[in-house]
Design an enzyme around this catalytic site. Structure first.
Site, mmCIF file in Angstrom:
data_model
loop_
_atom_site.group_PDB
_atom_site.id
_atom_site.type_symbol
_atom_site.label_atom_id
_atom_site.label_comp_id
_atom_site.label_asym_id
_atom_site.label_seq_id
_atom_site.Cartn_x
_atom_site.Cartn_y
_atom_site.Cartn_z
ATOM 1 N N HIS A 292 0.837 -1.195 0.000
ATOM 2 C CA HIS A 292 0.000 0.000 0.000
ATOM 3 C C HIS A 292 0.878 1.254 0.000
ATOM 4 O O HIS A 292 0.730 2.137 -0.854
ATOM 5 C CB HIS A 292 -0.911 -0.017 1.227
ATOM 6 C CG HIS A 292 -1.799 1.176 1.351
ATOM 7 N ND1 HIS A 292 -3.125 1.148 0.981
ATOM 8 C CD2 HIS A 292 -1.559 2.441 1.779
ATOM 9 C CE1 HIS A 292 -3.655 2.346 1.183
ATOM 10 N NE2 HIS A 292 -2.722 3.153 1.673
ATOM 11 N N GLU A 293 1.808 1.299 0.945
ATOM 12 C CA GLU A 293 2.648 2.498 1.046
ATOM 13 C C GLU A 293 3.595 2.603 -0.148
ATOM 14 O O GLU A 293 3.910 3.710 -0.591
ATOM 15 C CB GLU A 293 3.429 2.493 2.370
ATOM 16 C CG GLU A 293 2.544 2.494 3.616
ATOM 17 C CD GLU A 293 1.489 3.601 3.658
ATOM 18 O OE1 GLU A 293 1.741 4.680 3.064
ATOM 19 O OE2 GLU A 293 0.415 3.400 4.255
ATOM 20 N N HIS B 28 1.892 4.527 -2.787
ATOM 21 C CA HIS B 28 2.024 5.975 -2.571
ATOM 22 C C HIS B 28 3.416 6.440 -3.022
ATOM 23 O O HIS B 28 3.571 7.486 -3.639
ATOM 24 C CB HIS B 28 1.865 6.310 -1.084
ATOM 25 C CG HIS B 28 0.450 6.263 -0.580
ATOM 26 N ND1 HIS B 28 -0.554 7.042 -1.116
ATOM 27 C CD2 HIS B 28 -0.123 5.560 0.428
ATOM 28 C CE1 HIS B 28 -1.694 6.809 -0.441
ATOM 29 N NE2 HIS B 28 -1.461 5.904 0.480
ATOM 30 N N GLU C 101 -4.512 7.893 -2.982
ATOM 31 C CA GLU C 101 -5.035 6.636 -2.473
ATOM 32 C C GLU C 101 -5.357 5.688 -3.634
ATOM 33 O O GLU C 101 -5.289 4.467 -3.481
ATOM 34 C CB GLU C 101 -6.268 6.929 -1.621
ATOM 35 C CG GLU C 101 -6.526 5.929 -0.538
ATOM 36 C CD GLU C 101 -5.363 5.708 0.425
ATOM 37 O OE1 GLU C 101 -4.569 6.640 0.669
ATOM 38 O OE2 GLU C 101 -5.239 4.587 0.925
HETATM 39 ZN ZN ZN Z 1 -2.878 5.228 1.846
#
Ligand code: ZN
Length: 486
Positions: free
Chosen positions: A241-242, A245, A271
């Protein structure tokens, strides 16, 4: 950098001084940025910018700098410093109160956070809704009314899918539980995020309470993760997830370094990238056709008896669960909608902070059919309200889910080979498409413009709903779901 350090390596004894340091720096940065001389320079530049082609870098730089400046000058420096000091102290208290299930300690702190949030909104009056200024900061172009109508539309598509799935037998995800020492978990996560394209020459992975990504420069985009030694999914999917980003931030055009254009376009678009890499890619069958052998090599005793298909189904289990960050792709948005509605109620004064735990329980039970046994896994579970504003922090996640599917569908229609490549561990085509259509632009375009340019139309829920129906009809063997719901 002080914030990154506070969340990773700072000893607990540093908290008081760190709150003071953060407040001082916030104040100084705010004073510099709201210097009337900067406003005069922007005024001077405006005719130059007006004479440029609309899409050129300089014209957009002036637009974004002006937007930031005009927002910042409305907020007094003293207020910024007091809010920053409060947020830092509140975050520190939350890191202890949450494990102790201690809402009583957080209650006065949250009351102050709510007051700060309301005051902040007040600087932007008149507004249509008190949450509008809090939403427009992270998600330019969105308003309370727009989010409410988007959420209502999505909710009516999601609820029948959730109902159809929970009527099926629960997937057995016990293969994700076991004993997984931290070091090999971190090594495996690192190998995965490196392979998808996270540049470790310009980044690093550390541990924290609440995973995040932070950018100091194009050459230094850091991420954090959280490890559970009894569950393989936590560190892995938090890291992915990170990393999503971080891929975005690492992909911003280096020409924007040192300017306000040097970051992602909005919370929602950001996101969309974390969730695209975490879910659309990271929970796909092809992805694990490539990575499962490596996972097996890392934890041979555990996974040698688990077939790939069982693992794939386990990481895509849909269930009514208590924790947002553990929630599956289908029910996740119900968690967000609930938080969004509760924060509107707090901001409007319809709900008092003291009544939040009960309101949380009641709403959770209504939406999920289960009640959280405590506040730790109820209204204390997310850091957002306890380390920032009440309002503006949650809508971006669901906007991100919607946009992730829309961007992915656009990339696939341009490059249908992406799916097959993924099963070979090749992510270059997808990464390049995203870099070309999203990442390199940084904040140059508004979120609406980016979606329009990259996908040929405005944000819409159809690709996301189609993605969920296709994927989960197959996993849960629901042949009639897609027909009935078209
Ligand atoms: Zn996030």
């Amino acid at each position: 950098m002080l914030g990154w350090d506070q969340a990773t390596y700072m000893p607990p004894g540093g908290a008081v001084a760190r709150a003071r340091q953060g407040a001082l720096l916030s104040r100084l940065a705010h004073e510099k940025f709201t210097d009337p001389a900067l406003g005069e320079l922007l005024d001077e530049l405006q005719p130059y910018a007006d004479g440029l082609p609309r899409d050129c870098h300089d014209a957009r730089l002036v637009r974004v700098a002006r937007r930031d400046f005009e927002k910042a000058v409305k907020v007094p420096a003293d207020f910024v410093a007091r809010w920053s000091a409060h947020s830092s102290a509140s975050y520190d208290a939350w890191t202890k109160a949450r494990p102790a299930d201690d809402f009583a300690t957080m209650r006065p702190l949250l009351e102050r956070s709510l007051e700060f949030s309301r005051q902040y909104a007040g600087f932007f009056a008149p507004y249509e809704h008190i949450a509008d200024p809090l939403i427009d900061g992270p998600d330019e172009g969105m308003t309370t009314a727009k989010v409410q109508s988007l959420f209502a539309e999505l909710r009516s598509a999601l609820v029948p899918i959730v109902r159809a799935i929970v009527a099926q037998p629960l997937i057995d995800d016990s293969c994700l539980q076991g004993s997984f020492p931290e070091a090999p978990q971190m090594a495996f996560s690192l190998a995965v995020i490196k392979r998808v394209g996270y540049d470790l020459g310009r980044g690093r992975l550390d541990k924290t309470h609440h995973p995040f990504c932070t950018k100091f420069a194009a050459g230094d985009v850091r991420i954090t993760t959280r490890v559970r030694e009894n569950n393989i999914a936590e560190a892995l999917f938090s890291s992915l997830h990170e990393a999503g980003h971080a891929l975005y931030e690492q992909g911003v055009d280096v020409a924007f370094e040192g300017t306000p254009l040097n970051s992602g376009a909005s919370a929602g678009v950001h996101e969309s990238q974390s969730r695209l890499w975490e879910n659309v890619v990271g929970r796909s069958r092809g992805f694990w056709e490539h990575f499962y052998p490596l996972l097996r090599d890392t934890f041979p005793d555990h996974f040698k008896v688990v077939p790939l298909e069982a693992f794939y189904r386990a990481i895509n289990k849909v269930a009514r669960s208590l924790i947002r960050t553990d929630a599956d792709e289908v029910t996740y948005n119900l968690h967000i909608m609930m938080r969004f509605d509760l924060e509107l109620a707090l901001l409007e004064g319809r709900l008092a902070v003291k009544d939040l735990p009960e309101a949380w329980r009641a709403r959770f039970e209504a939406d999920f059919g289960i009640a959280p046994p405590d506040d730790r896994d109820g209204c204390l579970q997310d850091v957002h309200w306890y380390a920032g504003s009440v309002g503006g922090g949650f809508q971006g996640y669901t906007i991100g889910n919607i946009q992730a599917a829309q961007f992915h569908a656009a990339a696939l229609s341009a490059h249908p080979e992406i799916t097959a490549q993924m099963a070979r561990g090749e992510f270059g085509t997808l990464h390049a498409w995203l870099r070309e259509h999203l990442y390199r632009h940084g904040r140059k375009f508004t979120p609406d413009e980016l979606v329009e340019r990259a996908t040929g139309g405005p944000m819409r829920i159809a690709p996301y709903v189609a993605y969920l129906r296709t994927k989960y009809s197959e996993i849960y063997r629901l042949p009639r779901v897609s027909q009935r719901l078209v």
